[in-house]
Design an enzyme around this catalytic site. Structure first.
Site, mmCIF file in Angstrom:
data_model
loop_
_atom_site.group_PDB
_atom_site.id
_atom_site.type_symbol
_atom_site.label_atom_id
_atom_site.label_comp_id
_atom_site.label_asym_id
_atom_site.label_seq_id
_atom_site.Cartn_x
_atom_site.Cartn_y
_atom_site.Cartn_z
ATOM 1 N N TYR A 160 0.869 -1.181 0.000
ATOM 2 C CA TYR A 160 0.000 0.000 0.000
ATOM 3 C C TYR A 160 0.904 1.229 0.000
ATOM 4 C CZ TYR A 160 -4.036 2.731 1.738
ATOM 5 O OH TYR A 160 -5.024 3.640 1.908
ATOM 6 N N ARG A 213 -7.227 10.053 -10.101
ATOM 7 C CA ARG A 213 -6.466 10.744 -9.044
ATOM 8 C C ARG A 213 -5.892 9.666 -8.146
ATOM 9 N NH1 ARG A 213 -6.281 10.050 -3.953
ATOM 10 N NH2 ARG A 213 -8.355 10.616 -3.276
ATOM 11 N N LYS A 231 -5.700 -1.925 -1.908
ATOM 12 C CA LYS A 231 -6.737 -1.633 -0.909
ATOM 13 C C LYS A 231 -7.437 -2.930 -0.493
ATOM 14 C CE LYS A 231 -8.181 2.434 0.586
ATOM 15 N NZ LYS A 231 -7.495 3.703 0.610
ATOM 16 N N GLU A 302 -12.723 4.481 -5.271
ATOM 17 C CA GLU A 302 -11.404 4.862 -4.757
ATOM 18 C C GLU A 302 -10.678 5.758 -5.746
ATOM 19 O OE1 GLU A 302 -9.969 4.212 -1.884
ATOM 20 O OE2 GLU A 302 -7.882 4.674 -2.334
ATOM 21 N N ASP A 303 -10.183 6.858 -5.243
ATOM 22 C CA ASP A 303 -9.299 7.737 -6.007
ATOM 23 C C ASP A 303 -9.895 8.203 -7.331
ATOM 24 O OD1 ASP A 303 -7.737 7.348 -3.841
ATOM 25 O OD2 ASP A 303 -6.013 6.539 -4.894
ATOM 26 N N ASP A 325 -13.508 8.075 -1.018
ATOM 27 C CA ASP A 325 -12.402 8.605 -0.230
ATOM 28 C C ASP A 325 -12.825 9.649 0.800
ATOM 29 O OD1 ASP A 325 -9.444 7.920 -0.683
ATOM 30 O OD2 ASP A 325 -10.308 7.731 -2.670
ATOM 31 N N ASP A 326 -14.019 10.210 0.648
ATOM 32 C CA ASP A 326 -14.379 11.199 1.664
ATOM 33 C C ASP A 326 -14.680 10.518 3.005
ATOM 34 O OD1 ASP A 326 -17.076 10.560 1.750
ATOM 35 O OD2 ASP A 326 -17.779 12.505 0.999
ATOM 36 N N ASN A 468 -0.879 11.543 0.267
ATOM 37 C CA ASN A 468 -0.073 10.368 -0.092
ATOM 38 C C ASN A 468 0.410 10.485 -1.523
ATOM 39 O OD1 ASN A 468 -0.539 8.929 2.373
ATOM 40 N ND2 ASN A 468 -2.616 8.535 1.661
ATOM 41 N N ASN A 512 -4.387 7.266 8.155
ATOM 42 C CA ASN A 512 -4.736 6.706 6.851
ATOM 43 C C ASN A 512 -6.055 5.955 6.957
ATOM 44 O OD1 ASN A 512 -4.720 4.717 4.538
ATOM 45 N ND2 ASN A 512 -2.903 5.930 4.104
HETATM 46 N N1 NAI Z 1 -4.529 9.792 4.445
HETATM 47 C C1 NAI Z 1 -5.561 9.267 3.839
HETATM 48 O O1 NAI Z 1 -6.176 8.299 4.309
HETATM 49 C C2 NAI Z 1 -6.020 9.830 2.552
HETATM 50 C C3 NAI Z 1 -5.259 10.727 1.866
HETATM 51 N N2 NAI Z 1 -5.702 11.252 0.688
HETATM 52 C C4 NAI Z 1 -4.812 12.151 -0.012
HETATM 53 O O2 NAI Z 1 -5.400 13.421 -0.119
HETATM 54 C C5 NAI Z 1 -4.929 14.059 -1.273
HETATM 55 C C6 NAI Z 1 -6.077 14.722 -1.976
HETATM 56 O O3 NAI Z 1 -7.057 13.775 -2.321
HETATM 57 P P1 NAI Z 1 -8.470 14.272 -2.903
HETATM 58 O O4 NAI Z 1 -9.114 15.214 -1.986
HETATM 59 O O5 NAI Z 1 -9.260 13.102 -3.295
HETATM 60 O O6 NAI Z 1 -7.950 15.033 -4.221
HETATM 61 P P2 NAI Z 1 -8.679 16.116 -5.053
HETATM 62 O O7 NAI Z 1 -8.004 16.209 -6.356
HETATM 63 O O8 NAI Z 1 -10.144 15.885 -5.007
HETATM 64 O O9 NAI Z 1 -8.389 17.495 -4.249
HETATM 65 C C7 NAI Z 1 -7.150 18.110 -4.127
HETATM 66 C C8 NAI Z 1 -7.369 19.489 -3.545
HETATM 67 O O10 NAI Z 1 -6.098 20.064 -3.244
HETATM 68 C C9 NAI Z 1 -6.063 21.368 -3.756
HETATM 69 N N3 NAI Z 1 -4.696 21.777 -4.023
HETATM 70 C C10 NAI Z 1 -3.892 21.337 -5.015
HETATM 71 N N4 NAI Z 1 -2.720 21.988 -4.959
HETATM 72 C C11 NAI Z 1 -2.786 22.824 -3.906
HETATM 73 C C12 NAI Z 1 -1.907 23.775 -3.350
HETATM 74 N N5 NAI Z 1 -0.708 23.977 -3.875
HETATM 75 N N6 NAI Z 1 -2.318 24.474 -2.279
HETATM 76 C C13 NAI Z 1 -3.536 24.282 -1.741
HETATM 77 N N7 NAI Z 1 -4.409 23.395 -2.233
HETATM 78 C C14 NAI Z 1 -4.045 22.687 -3.299
HETATM 79 C C15 NAI Z 1 -6.921 21.317 -5.001
HETATM 80 O O11 NAI Z 1 -7.334 22.622 -5.386
HETATM 81 C C16 NAI Z 1 -8.068 20.457 -4.505
HETATM 82 O O12 NAI Z 1 -8.975 21.243 -3.799
HETATM 83 C C17 NAI Z 1 -4.182 13.001 -2.084
HETATM 84 O O13 NAI Z 1 -2.801 13.186 -1.928
HETATM 85 C C18 NAI Z 1 -4.586 11.699 -1.429
HETATM 86 O O14 NAI Z 1 -3.542 10.760 -1.483
HETATM 87 C C19 NAI Z 1 -6.939 10.940 0.169
HETATM 88 C C20 NAI Z 1 -7.736 10.055 0.815
HETATM 89 C C21 NAI Z 1 -7.309 9.372 2.011
HETATM 90 C C1 PYR Z 2 -5.141 6.571 1.397
HETATM 91 C C2 PYR Z 2 -5.915 6.915 0.263
HETATM 92 O O1 PYR Z 2 -6.993 6.395 0.057
HETATM 93 C C3 PYR Z 2 -5.453 7.937 -0.628
HETATM 94 O O2 PYR Z 2 -4.389 8.494 -0.415
HETATM 95 O O3 PYR Z 2 -6.164 8.220 -1.585
HETATM 96 MG MG MG Z 3 -7.720 6.848 -1.853
#
Ligand code: NAI
Ligand code: PYR
Ligand code: MG
Length: 629
Positions: A160, A213, A231, A302-303, A325-326, A468, A512
């Site tokens: 992962y 994404r 996953k 997912e993603d 993912d939300d 991530n 995570n």
């Molecule tokens: N830790 C965890 O369990 C999870 C982590 N993530 C991570 O969250 C990140 C975003 O995922 P999503 O929301 O689905 O992506 P998304 O593409 O839907 O949203 C990304 C957001 O970040 C903003 N953004 C991009 N560059 C930016 C900058 N320089 N400054 C401020 N904002 C900026 C965009 O405008 C957008 O609003 C990914 O890296 C993903 O890996 C997502 C789901 C779970």
């Molecule tokens: C952890 C996860 O689901 C993500 O980074 O999109």
């Molecule tokens: Mg994800």
């Protein structure tokens, strides 16, 4: 053709052959050599038409080295042998396969850009382990999952994040053997029949991506399949799903990643992504196809890029058992309750926090709205709760002055006189937040200046760079502690090591969704309510903090140790089902009966349904579950 018929007859024997005239294309089981139905094979003469008849179909053909042609099976043969969906959409020629194989022969793994490896927080050691585990999984899943269950903390970063990010970037080069199912824009009208090519009768959980994404790595097209695969390994290892009853899928609607489209061995459709109605038609067809065959399965999106993530969830969440993912929000909220406990505060202190959140995407806005729900539970009004957030995207601070605000962002756009588009550092300086959450997927945005300000404003600043993989995290643990003088309460999306600072051990936690999704999915699946509600997610979130031991809290950990992941998932599943019961969504009569006897009975019921690979019995492994179906 007569030659073909005669040859086929020789192989199959009398009485088994059903030839329709001379149409060998319609002959089930017939694998033509050479590689295409029309190509000429160098050694072929008129006298020796080289055809073979496979007695097997579907995956059995792909797992048989005599008949398998991998990505070179032409479309007619895929149709005839029941391979549609079991192979990547793009058909490669033998010439292309040869070039790929020779490249591998000469260079091994060396063609993988080393800078890509190091920058992602992924080392050669990680990639070596990923390759080994993949090979093991392909030949002995029982052993693979046994190792995973017993070495979860060691292996989760391999199967992962972060290693899976590297694997997805290179999936077309690493490809050996298919896993999961591929649906593509070219399969329109065929999906309902394609799903029957999946060899297992029962599927309890499906994870699907459209590759748009992948983690914070952007559009990786069909290569994104690596994420559902990883996953679902967690669903099995952590959540106790049966490996024979999970299905990873990718829906290939093209890719806007030009680099990938120009890669000679890219295995997805080499066309720009579909949008609008054509996009939704394909997703609808996919959902109806998989739900038609496996109506009880949990489906996780997912993603998906923000353009489609929220609309898709809205489209299906009231009719199917889906989440996306939300749902990561539950992990964030659970970690924040943990952070309150680490700081020696009660859960109600959540309502006193002030958040600056970087990233207004699917994950970011999910997290914001669930923390706000948590604050409302602690006594704030919805308006008071939303006033505790300052959300930024790539245009800066989001206020009500921003045109064309998305509906899910609007409630958290500042309604006061905060400057629209204000840069991150300025927002932090002006707002003096108690917590930073990063879900932007854009790298090291929590700069030393930002971190120093957080240390200046707070005794225990909460720093959560949740993006991530490691290369996209907003800061490393080392930097967080260095610039916050060792006082940061830290949790990151990808794993980070603990840090020693001035003789003091500063603990890192991993924020995570792997803490939530496997247990949530198991709870939702067993509840049979055909829905995942906000209440179920909140219950899952609250169960996390309860599992942290006093020792873990004293060390500064905001999540329970991952080596207890099965117990954690069991608890998450239990609380998910109890919440489902409260909301009238617990429809499984066996689970209802157990719950009426008390939590321990329901816990045992869930436990009984969790896969432990002590015996190899892929189908019908869960006898009780089959009774309750
Ligand atoms: N830790 C965890 O369990 C999870 C982590 N993530 C991570 O969250 C990140 C975003 O995922 P999503 O929301 O689905 O992506 P998304 O593409 O839907 O949203 C990304 C957001 O970040 C903003 N953004 C991009 N560059 C930016 C900058 N320089 N400054 C401020 N904002 C900026 C965009 O405008 C957008 O609003 C990914 O890296 C993903 O890996 C997502 C789901 C779970
Ligand atoms: C952890 C996860 O689901 C993500 O980074 O999109
Ligand atoms: Mg994800």
């Amino acid at each position: 053709m007569l030659q073909a018929q005669r040859a086929a007859r020789r192989v199959l024997g009398r009485g088994r052959l059903t030839l329709a005239g001379t149409n060998i294309v319609g002959l089930e089981g017939l694998v033509c050599r050479p590689y295409s139905d029309t190509a000429s094979f160098p050694y072929e003469t008129k006298e020796t038409l080289d055809i073979s008849v496979a007695r097997s179909r579907g995956v059995d053909v792909l797992h048989d080295p005599v008949f398998n042609k991998g990505t070179a099976h032409p479309l007619v043969e895929r149709e005839r042998l029941g391979l549609r969906g079991l192979l990547p959409p793009r058909v490669l020629s033998m010439e292309q396969q040869k070039a790929r194989a020779m490249d591998r022969y000469w260079h091994g793994q060396d063609y993988i850009d080393p800078s890509q490896i190091e920058s992602g927080g992924v080392t050669h050691e990680h990639t070596r382990k990923w390759l080994y585990l993949q090979e093991l999984q392909d030949r002995n899943e029982t052993l693979f999952y046994r190792l995973l269950c017993e070495n979860f903390v060691e292996m989760a970063p391999i199967i992962y994040t972060p290693t899976v990010g590297w694997a997805c970037m290179n999936y077309h080069k690493l490809y050996r053997r298919p896993r999961g199912m591929y649906f593509s824009a070219n399969d329109r009208g065929e999906m309902a029949s394609m799903v029957w090519n999946w060899p297992h009768e029962n599927v309890d959980a499906i994870v699907v991506t459209d590759g748009s994404r992948i983690l914070g790595l952007g559009d990786l097209g069909a290569n994104g399949l690596g994420i559902p695969v990883g996953k679902l390994d967690l669903y099995v290892g952590a959540g106790g799903f049966n490996p024979g009853r999970v299905l990873p899928c990718v829906i290939d609607v093209g890719t806007n990643n030009e680099l990938l489209r120009n890669e000679p061995w890219y295995m997805g459709l080499k066309q720009p992504r579909l949008h609008g109605d054509s996009y939704y038609e394909i997703i609808d067809e996919f959902v109806h196809a998989v739900m038609g065959r496996w109506p009880k399965a949990v489906l996780q999106f997912e993603d998906f890029n923000i353009e489609h993530a929220a609309p898709l969830l809205e489209r299906y969440r009231y009719s199917h058992c889906v989440f996306n993912d939300d749902g990561t929000a539950a992990t964030a909220v659970g970690g924040l309750y943990g952070a309150m406990a680490v700081a020696g505060k009660p859960p109600s202190a959540l309502a006193d926090q002030k958040f600056v959140v970087l990233g207004a995407g699917s994950a970011g806005m999910g997290v914001v709205s669930m923390i706000a729900q948590g604050m409302v539970k602690q006594g704030l009004s919805p308006e008071e709760a939303s006033s505790r957030f300052h959300v930024l995207d790539h245009h800066g601070h989001i206020t009500h002055k921003r045109p064309n605000l998305e509906p899910h962002v609007r409630p958290f756009a500042r309604k006061d006189d905060s400057p629209e588009g204000e840069p991150f550092l300025e927002v932090v300086r002006r707002v003096k937040p108690t917590a930073l959450i990063g879900l932007a997927g854009a790298g090291r945005l929590f700069t030393p200046d930002v971190l120093k300000l957080m240390a200046q404003y707070n005794e225990r600043p909460i720093i959560m760079p949740m993006s991530n993989p490691t290369s996209k995290m907003e800061c490393t643990h080392e930097d967080a502690q260095k610039y916050c003088e060792g006082r940061a309460i830290f949790a990151s999306g990808s794993p980070q090591p603990d840090v020693q600072l001035n003789g003091k051990l500063c603990a890192a936690s991993q924020a995570n969704n792997m803490y939530i999704f496997p247990g949530l999915a198991m709870g939702a699946y067993l509840a049979r309510g055909n829905i995942v509600t906000d209440g179920m997610l909140m219950a899952a979130a609250e169960s996390l903090a309860d599992m942290i031991t006093p020792q873990e809290l004293a060390a500064g950990r905001v999540y329970p140790n991952m080596n207890k992941i099965r117990d954690i998932s069991l608890n998450v599943a239990l609380e998910t089902m109890k919440a489902a019961a409260e909301e009238g969504h617990l429809h499984n009569p066996h689970a209802m009966r157990e719950l009426s006897r008390g939590d321990d009975h329901l816990r045992r019921y869930i436990q009984k349904h969790m896969y432990t690979n002590l015996t190899l019995k892929p189908e019908g492994y869960f006898p009780c579950l089959n009774n309750s179906s």
